[in-house]
Design an enzyme around this catalytic site. Structure first.
Site, PDB file in Angstrom:
ATOM      1  N   HIS A  23       4.937  -9.799   2.565  1.00 36.18           N
ATOM      2  CA  HIS A  23       4.313 -11.059   3.148  1.00 36.18           C
ATOM      3  C   HIS A  23       3.441 -11.678   2.228  1.00 36.18           C
ATOM      4  O   HIS A  23       2.916 -12.621   2.784  1.00 36.18           O
ATOM      5  CB  HIS A  23       3.303 -10.167   4.293  1.00 36.18           C
ATOM      6  CG  HIS A  23       2.089  -9.488   3.778  1.00 36.18           C
ATOM      7  ND1 HIS A  23       0.770 -10.235   3.796  1.00 36.18           N
ATOM      8  CD2 HIS A  23       1.836  -8.293   3.261  1.00 36.18           C
ATOM      9  CE1 HIS A  23      -0.025  -9.303   3.485  1.00 36.18           C
ATOM     10  NE2 HIS A  23       0.505  -8.327   3.159  1.00 36.18           N
ATOM     11  N   GLN A  65       1.297  -9.300  -6.451  1.00 41.49           N
ATOM     12  CA  GLN A  65       1.139 -10.710  -6.795  1.00 41.49           C
ATOM     13  C   GLN A  65       1.913 -11.621  -7.840  1.00 41.49           C
ATOM     14  O   GLN A  65       1.651 -12.443  -8.024  1.00 41.49           O
ATOM     15  CB  GLN A  65      -0.552 -10.727  -7.157  1.00 41.49           C
ATOM     16  CG  GLN A  65      -1.392 -10.282  -5.962  1.00 41.49           C
ATOM     17  CD  GLN A  65      -1.422 -11.435  -4.805  1.00 41.49           C
ATOM     18  OE1 GLN A  65      -0.800 -12.514  -5.017  1.00 41.49           O
ATOM     19  NE2 GLN A  65      -2.177 -11.069  -3.747  1.00 41.49           N
ATOM     20  N   THR A  73      13.509   5.642  10.808  1.00 37.47           N
ATOM     21  CA  THR A  73      14.297   4.734  10.886  1.00 37.47           C
ATOM     22  C   THR A  73      13.923   3.304  10.290  1.00 37.47           C
ATOM     23  O   THR A  73      13.082   2.881  10.393  1.00 37.47           O
ATOM     24  CB  THR A  73      14.600   4.187  12.734  1.00 37.47           C
ATOM     25  OG1 THR A  73      14.810   5.535  13.110  1.00 37.47           O
ATOM     26  CG2 THR A  73      15.782   3.278  12.880  1.00 37.47           C
ATOM     27  N   SER A 111       5.183  -6.365  -1.901  1.00 36.92           N
ATOM     28  CA  SER A 111       5.120  -6.589  -0.393  1.00 36.92           C
ATOM     29  C   SER A 111       5.612  -7.852  -0.027  1.00 36.92           C
ATOM     30  O   SER A 111       5.221  -8.762  -0.717  1.00 36.92           O
ATOM     31  CB  SER A 111       3.436  -6.634  -0.210  1.00 36.92           C
ATOM     32  OG  SER A 111       3.133  -6.704   1.374  1.00 36.92           O
ATOM     33  N   THR A 162       1.020  -1.181   0.118  1.00 42.89           N
ATOM     34  CA  THR A 162       0.205   0.047   0.148  1.00 42.89           C
ATOM     35  C   THR A 162       0.909   1.232  -0.051  1.00 42.89           C
ATOM     36  O   THR A 162       0.376   2.263  -0.797  1.00 42.89           O
ATOM     37  CB  THR A 162      -1.041  -0.038   1.157  1.00 42.89           C
ATOM     38  OG1 THR A 162      -1.751  -1.086   1.059  1.00 42.89           O
ATOM     39  CG2 THR A 162      -1.622   1.431   1.280  1.00 42.89           C
ATOM     40  N   CYS A 200      -8.183  -6.917   1.748  1.00 39.11           N
ATOM     41  CA  CYS A 200      -8.429  -5.364   2.028  1.00 39.11           C
ATOM     42  C   CYS A 200      -9.700  -4.996   1.941  1.00 39.11           C
ATOM     43  O   CYS A 200     -10.093  -3.747   2.554  1.00 39.11           O
ATOM     44  CB  CYS A 200      -7.515  -4.439   1.267  1.00 39.11           C
ATOM     45  SG  CYS A 200      -5.731  -4.960   1.351  1.00 39.11           S
ATOM     46  N   ASN A 236      -5.212  -9.047  -7.948  1.00 46.45           N
ATOM     47  CA  ASN A 236      -5.367  -9.778  -6.943  1.00 46.45           C
ATOM     48  C   ASN A 236      -6.451 -10.610  -6.548  1.00 46.45           C
ATOM     49  O   ASN A 236      -6.279 -11.577  -5.599  1.00 46.45           O
ATOM     50  CB  ASN A 236      -4.913  -8.846  -5.774  1.00 46.45           C
ATOM     51  CG  ASN A 236      -5.842  -7.681  -5.375  1.00 46.45           C
ATOM     52  OD1 ASN A 236      -5.958  -6.859  -6.486  1.00 46.45           O
ATOM     53  ND2 ASN A 236      -6.743  -7.606  -4.441  1.00 46.45           N
TER      54      ASN A 236
END
Length: 390
Positions: free
Chosen positions: A202, A180, A238, A200, A72, A327, A151
């Site tokens: 994950h 994806q 950071t 992404s 995102t 989502c 997706n």
């Protein structure tokens, strides 16, 4: 009996070695990468090494990789950053009607801010219409954004062809939401003239809360976050060193296993599709041609039966699928994606997504197809009663 998790497009269990590496980094390399002392320098070296690993997989330069909190943020960074940075070139943006919410809603927001946005239509298989793209792009177009793989229902988009079209518009940037696709399908940012590419961790068995944006060398983006100037000034804050290192390991493993992944998931998809087609009450969504569809996603509808009822019925068999993009799965509305493919409310509101990886076996697919048939038979009386009440 073990559970069968078939919601990999929503999130994936991290590799054991990824989790172990992250724990080790948290314990032994806790320094701030911006610190000048040895502890900080060691952390900074890990970040630099992770950047190099990911860049090598994508065959791009390490300095072209920018770390983010996930898909995102990568999408927002690319779209908002490019639109605002290059508004002096024009005021026109192009995307499609089936993008992920993090892309679609970002363009809606930019439209409210005064940008002119063209939302390209798709055909009945979910593929963007290239002729419409050719007609839409002009000298005023700053950015074109098209996802590599949808997706929700798994349609592969013609990214290489779009890149070729945009060669004649050198001032128009090309962004690809590849969440994806990275580590699953062949992508070549240089060959395909991709300027910005989102990923992404994950989604490919890495940690949650981390991702990256490929940003072609020479591009400048207006930053979303201001502060200490990390990530070449594009994303202050950071760096999440353990997550970044874990992501790099997951990306490397995914690329090493990509051929095996493609072959295995194609076999699984064939079995899932066969099982769904054997049940008259179910309707497959997307293209009939397997080469047009991502091998790791299958999407079907159960017209007349609420999708969440089927999800929970399968859960009783310890099998886990989803209704649509994670989502937006909480929204009790017909799928925007399926609507745009021309499906009616009944079909668009009752979609089910199966998504999987190397972890699932053909035996798992057999078990699922058997359970799916049993569950549909079990739900048929309720579906008939519901139709009578109408």
């Amino acid at each position: 009996m073990n559970l069968i998790y078939l919601d990999y497009a929503a999130t994936t269990p991290p590799y054991e070695e990824v989790a172990e590496t992250m724990i080790q980094v948290m314990k032994q390399h806790f320094g701030n990468p911006s610190s000048l002392h040895r502890v900080g320098v060691e952390a900074e070296q890990l970040v630099r090494q992770a950047r190099t690993v990911i860049a090598k997989c994508l065959q791009v330069r390490p300095e072209e990789i920018r770390f983010t909190s996930g898909g995102t943020e990568s999408n927002n960074m690319a779209i908002q950053g490019a639109a605002r940075q290059y508004r002096h070139r024009g005021n026109h943006l192009v995307t499609t009607v089936i993008e992920h919410a993090s892309v679609y809603e970002t363009f809606c927001e930019l439209e409210r801010e005064g940008f002119r946005v063209t939302y390209l239509p798709v055909d009945e298989t979910g593929c963007v219409k290239l002729e419409e793209l050719k007609q839409a792009v002009s000298d005023e177009t700053i950015l074109v954004s098209v996802m590599a793989v949808n997706n929700e229902m798994g349609r592969i988009q013609p990214i290489e062809e779009i890149g070729a079209i945009l060669k004649s518009h050198p001032k128009t940037l090309f962004h690809v939401d590849a969440v994806q696709a990275v580590g699953k399908l062949p992508l070549d940012p240089v060959r395909d003239r991709i300027d910005l590419l989102s990923c992404s961790a994950h989604k490919l068995r890495g940690p949650k809360g981390v991702g990256f944006l490929y940003c072609r060398q020479g591009l400048e983006l207006h930053p979303l976050v201001f502060g200490g100037g990390q990530e070449s000034g594009l994303r202050s804050g950071t760096e999440n060193v353990p997550a970044i290192v874990g992501m790099a390991k997951a990306v490397r493993i995914a690329f090493e296993q990509r051929r095996q992944f493609a072959e295995h998931t194609a076999r699984l998809r064939e079995r899932f599709v066969e099982g769904i087609r054997a049940i008259p009450e179910l309707t497959l969504n997307g293209s009939e041609h397997a080469e047009h569809m991502a091998p790791h996603i299958v999407h079907f509808s159960f017209p007349g039966m609420k999708s969440e009822v089927l999800v929970h019925a399968l859960e009783q068999h310890d099998m886990y699928v989803s209704t649509r993009s994670a989502c937006s799965s909480g929204a009790n509305l017909p799928s925007r994606v399926l609507h745009e493919m021309g499906y009616d409310d009944e079909r668009a509101a009752n979609g089910i997504r199966i998504s999987y990886s190397l972890s699932q076996s053909l035996e798992d697919a057999e078990r699922f197809c058997t359970a799916l048939q049993a569950v549909v038979e079990q739900l048929k009386p309720a579906m008939k009663a519901q139709h009578k009440r109408r």
